[in-house]
Scaffold this active site. Structure first.
Site, PDB file in Angstrom:
ATOM      1  N   PHE A  69       0.874  -1.169   0.000  1.00  0.00           N
ATOM      2  CA  PHE A  69       0.000   0.000   0.000  1.00  0.00           C
ATOM      3  C   PHE A  69       0.909   1.215   0.000  1.00  0.00           C
ATOM      4  O   PHE A  69       1.922   1.207   0.691  1.00  0.00           O
ATOM      5  CB  PHE A  69      -0.912   0.005   1.223  1.00  0.00           C
ATOM      6  CG  PHE A  69      -1.920  -1.104   1.183  1.00  0.00           C
ATOM      7  CD1 PHE A  69      -2.888  -1.125   0.189  1.00  0.00           C
ATOM      8  CD2 PHE A  69      -1.909  -2.125   2.109  1.00  0.00           C
ATOM      9  CE1 PHE A  69      -3.815  -2.148   0.125  1.00  0.00           C
ATOM     10  CE2 PHE A  69      -2.828  -3.154   2.055  1.00  0.00           C
ATOM     11  CZ  PHE A  69      -3.789  -3.167   1.062  1.00  0.00           C
ATOM     12  N   SER A  80      -2.103  -6.624  12.945  1.00  0.00           N
ATOM     13  CA  SER A  80      -2.020  -8.036  13.352  1.00  0.00           C
ATOM     14  C   SER A  80      -2.186  -8.143  14.861  1.00  0.00           C
ATOM     15  O   SER A  80      -2.867  -9.041  15.373  1.00  0.00           O
ATOM     16  CB  SER A  80      -0.672  -8.632  12.950  1.00  0.00           C
ATOM     17  OG  SER A  80      -0.460  -8.484  11.575  1.00  0.00           O
ATOM     18  N   HIS A 117      -6.675 -11.031   5.328  1.00  0.00           N
ATOM     19  CA  HIS A 117      -5.249 -11.059   5.672  1.00  0.00           C
ATOM     20  C   HIS A 117      -4.885 -12.244   6.570  1.00  0.00           C
ATOM     21  O   HIS A 117      -5.683 -12.690   7.391  1.00  0.00           O
ATOM     22  CB  HIS A 117      -4.876  -9.743   6.366  1.00  0.00           C
ATOM     23  CG  HIS A 117      -3.405  -9.535   6.469  1.00  0.00           C
ATOM     24  ND1 HIS A 117      -2.685  -9.829   7.606  1.00  0.00           N
ATOM     25  CD2 HIS A 117      -2.515  -9.079   5.553  1.00  0.00           C
ATOM     26  CE1 HIS A 117      -1.412  -9.544   7.385  1.00  0.00           C
ATOM     27  NE2 HIS A 117      -1.276  -9.087   6.160  1.00  0.00           N
ATOM     28  N   THR A 144      -5.926  -7.065   1.003  1.00  0.00           N
ATOM     29  CA  THR A 144      -4.503  -6.836   0.769  1.00  0.00           C
ATOM     30  C   THR A 144      -4.141  -6.863  -0.726  1.00  0.00           C
ATOM     31  O   THR A 144      -3.360  -6.044  -1.179  1.00  0.00           O
ATOM     32  CB  THR A 144      -3.686  -7.886   1.536  1.00  0.00           C
ATOM     33  OG1 THR A 144      -4.181  -7.903   2.872  1.00  0.00           O
ATOM     34  CG2 THR A 144      -2.222  -7.553   1.560  1.00  0.00           C
ATOM     35  N   TYR A 163       4.798  -3.773  41.720  1.00  0.00           N
ATOM     36  CA  TYR A 163       5.787  -2.729  41.409  1.00  0.00           C
ATOM     37  C   TYR A 163       5.229  -1.631  40.519  1.00  0.00           C
ATOM     38  O   TYR A 163       5.896  -0.642  40.267  1.00  0.00           O
ATOM     39  CB  TYR A 163       7.062  -3.336  40.791  1.00  0.00           C
ATOM     40  CG  TYR A 163       6.787  -4.440  39.795  1.00  0.00           C
ATOM     41  CD1 TYR A 163       6.829  -5.773  40.191  1.00  0.00           C
ATOM     42  CD2 TYR A 163       6.480  -4.148  38.485  1.00  0.00           C
ATOM     43  CE1 TYR A 163       6.575  -6.790  39.296  1.00  0.00           C
ATOM     44  CE2 TYR A 163       6.217  -5.165  37.579  1.00  0.00           C
ATOM     45  CZ  TYR A 163       6.266  -6.486  37.987  1.00  0.00           C
ATOM     46  OH  TYR A 163       6.001  -7.491  37.097  1.00  0.00           O
ATOM     47  N   GLY A 207       5.396  -1.850  28.410  1.00  0.00           N
ATOM     48  CA  GLY A 207       6.071  -0.663  27.892  1.00  0.00           C
ATOM     49  C   GLY A 207       5.471  -0.286  26.550  1.00  0.00           C
ATOM     50  O   GLY A 207       5.250  -1.144  25.692  1.00  0.00           O
TER      51      GLY A 207
HETATM   52  N1  PLP Z   1      -5.091  -6.409   7.227  1.00  0.00           N
HETATM   53  C1  PLP Z   1      -4.905  -6.041   5.957  1.00  0.00           C
HETATM   54  C2  PLP Z   1      -6.079  -5.897   5.042  1.00  0.00           C
HETATM   55  C3  PLP Z   1      -3.612  -5.799   5.480  1.00  0.00           C
HETATM   56  O1  PLP Z   1      -3.416  -5.479   4.209  1.00  0.00           O
HETATM   57  C4  PLP Z   1      -2.528  -5.938   6.371  1.00  0.00           C
HETATM   58  C5  PLP Z   1      -1.163  -5.684   5.921  1.00  0.00           C
HETATM   59  O2  PLP Z   1      -0.889  -5.210   4.860  1.00  0.00           O
HETATM   60  C6  PLP Z   1      -2.793  -6.323   7.688  1.00  0.00           C
HETATM   61  C7  PLP Z   1      -4.073  -6.557   8.085  1.00  0.00           C
HETATM   62  C8  PLP Z   1      -1.689  -6.507   8.679  1.00  0.00           C
HETATM   63  O3  PLP Z   1      -1.157  -5.282   8.932  1.00  0.00           O
HETATM   64  P1  PLP Z   1       0.044  -5.100   9.951  1.00  0.00           P
HETATM   65  O4  PLP Z   1       1.276  -5.138   9.116  1.00  0.00           O
HETATM   66  O5  PLP Z   1      -0.222  -3.747  10.526  1.00  0.00           O
HETATM   67  O6  PLP Z   1      -0.019  -6.175  10.956  1.00  0.00           O
END
Ligand code: PLP
Length: 498
Positions: free
Chosen positions: A94, A155, A196, A253, A339, A359
């Site tokens: 993209f 992800s 994806h 994607t 902590y 973190g």
């Molecule tokens: N979902 C779609 C439609 C994507 O095209 C992508 C990555 O190109 C993702 C999820 C995963 O993205 P990320 O790399 O932010 O985990």
């Protein structure tokens, strides 16, 4: 006594303020020059694996080195080994983009170096995060019940969304896990065959099992076939599986197709399934009033992920997971060890409670800088221009009878294919070789994918520096590569013939 090192104030402590200031000024010029001259660089190196590491010192440094020496290696070895994603002829994946405000935002973030785990440890970081999440919610016209959290990637977002879905379908999964609980069914998650692979990754991490992510076939325009989804759910119910969640993608994607979210939402309601919308790329389109269609069904989702580092000009990485009633996410992940108790007050927003990460770096500032610098109108105008270029490229492709579009053009992505010839496999190879040849030349960078089993070329537009002239140059490069690739394939075959 050791020799004094001229680049250090002493053997301990930081680089001296005067030297640091001088280095920063140099770096400012370097960054400005890099942006100004990026177009003169090869988009991608033609390096062989191992060549870069081979040229660098093997031994970890025993003694500190002056910045000049480190920087000389950056200029001579590291930068030439980079793919320049900010190059206007980088059209892979993209079209995510570098921007001047984005770089400034990153630079300002570096000296602050805060940990945005709790409100107390970083009040401004926490509140900025809350603010930009809400700006984006409004721009995307998500109802007020949605609130979000910033992660690095989509992800990670889908994993957290499915963790909440799992907890609600299998109470106490957080406490007792899933193993050995005979009262629990096997869960199924549905996504289209264009969705994806992060769905499977999430299922792996959550103990749902990657095989339980079921891929639903798509229609002719690469959108989830809702009738097929219904059939798969019915089959799974007969076989004692429990449908847990559906992932509807807005901007897939390969082709940026958009699943029929309202119909998928209806099925989710009927079966009490979680609806996650993967808008990693495509949800940004909602900033354009004329593209409001893209938001259909969003208000019915349980969660939605969007990566502003894809369409919305924020530097990598910046991904937002929205959830209806974010408290559901907090319930699954809040855990305060002793902590941290002093810095953790329940009434305050502590983003460490909303995921596995403790973190957390400050990501919100760069988004805040970019979005203030461009404003919604500026973002929309730039996205609109990318859509214009995308349509233009599609027209050029349609006007050359040797090529065809391989998918409808919905957002800033064009999938197309050289089609002349009888032999499908040979045509696949020509398409693949065109991409390889162009990428190896350093003059442009595109990607390839497979659609309905055939290799296609893919161009993603979204880089702020890419103009119509760049696009014209890439198209001419593709056109002129066809003959060269076909000729070299014929030649090789002739040579291979006994
Ligand atoms: N979902 C779609 C439609 C994507 O095209 C992508 C990555 O190109 C993702 C999820 C995963 O993205 P990320 O790399 O932010 O985990």
């Amino acid at each position: 006594m050791k020799d004094r090192k001229p680049h250090l104030d002493g053997d301990v402590g930081d680089i001296s303020p005067a030297i640091f200031r001088e280095q920063l000024h140099r770096l400012a010029d370097w960054i400005a020059d890099y942006r100004e001259k990026i177009e003169t660089l090869p988009v991608a190196p033609n390096a062989k694996p191992g060549a870069i590491i081979g040229a660098l010192p093997k031994q970890a440094p025993e003694e500190g080195e002056p910045f000049e020496k480190i920087f000389a290696d950056i200029e001579s070895l590291i930068v030439p080994g980079m793919v320049h994603w900010g190059h206007p002829m980088f059209l892979g994946y993209f079209g995510w983009t570098t921007t001047a405000p984005g770089i400034l935002g990153e630079i300002i973030t570096a000296p602050l170096n805060v940990n945005a785990m709790t409100w107390r440890t970083s009040p401004a970081a926490t509140e900025l995060e809350t603010l930009v999440i809400d700006w984006l919610r409004q721009w995307m016209q998500l109802p007020r019940e949605f609130d979000g959290v910033v992660y690095d990637t989509a992800s990670v977002g889908v994993m957290h969304a499915l963790a909440v879905a799992r907890e609600e379908a299998a109470p106490f999964a957080r406490k007792f896990g899933l193993a050995g609980r005979s009262e629990l069914p096997r869960f199924r998650v549905y996504a289209s065959d264009q969705g994806h692979s992060s769905a499977e990754k999430a299922a792996i991490a959550l103990g749902l099992g990657e095989e339980n992510v079921q891929r639903v076939p798509c229609d002719a325009e690469f959108r989830m076939d809702v009738a097929a989804l219904r059939d798969m759910i019915a089959r799974d119910l007969r076989e004692q599986f429990k449908p847990l969640a559906a992932i509807a993608t807005v901007g897939t994607t390969s082709t940026a197709s958009v699943d029929p979210v309202p119909e998928i939402a209806k099925i989710c309601r009927e079966h009490k399934m979680w609806l996650h919308i993967d808008g990693a790329y495509g949800a940004g389109l909602a900033l354009l009033p004329e593209q409001k269609w893209v938001t259909a069904g969003w208000s019915e989702a349980d969660s939605l992920v969007v990566n502003p580092h894809k369409m919305l000009f924020v530097p990598l990485d910046f991904s937002v997971l929205y959830m209806r009633d974010l408290e559901r996410l907090r319930r699954v992940f809040t855990l305060v060890p002793e902590y941290l108790r002093g810095d953790t007050v329940e009434a305050e927003k502590n983003y460490m409670d909303y995921g596995v990460q403790l973190g957390r770096r400050l990501r919100a500032l760069k988004a805040w800088v970019v979005w203030r610098a461009f404003g919604r109108e500026g973002l929309a105008a730039r996205i609109r221009d990318h859509l214009r270029l995308t349509k233009l490229l599609a027209e050029w492709i349609e006007n050359d009878e040797r090529f065809e579009l391989s998918a409808p053009v919905v957002m800033g992505v064009v999938c197309f294919r050289f089609k002349a010839g009888e032999d499908d496999e040979k045509i696949d190879m020509i398409n693949s070789k065109i991409v390889e040849r162009i990428n190896a030349s350093g003059r442009a960078y595109l990607t390839q994918t497979k659609l309905r089993g055939r290799t296609v070329m893919r161009i993603g537009l979204g880089n702020i520096l890419t103009t119509e002239e760049h696009l014209r140059n890439v198209w001419e490069l593709i056109q002129s590569s066809v003959g060269e690739v076909a000729a070299s394939l014929m030649e090789r075959r002739a040579l291979l013939r006994p």
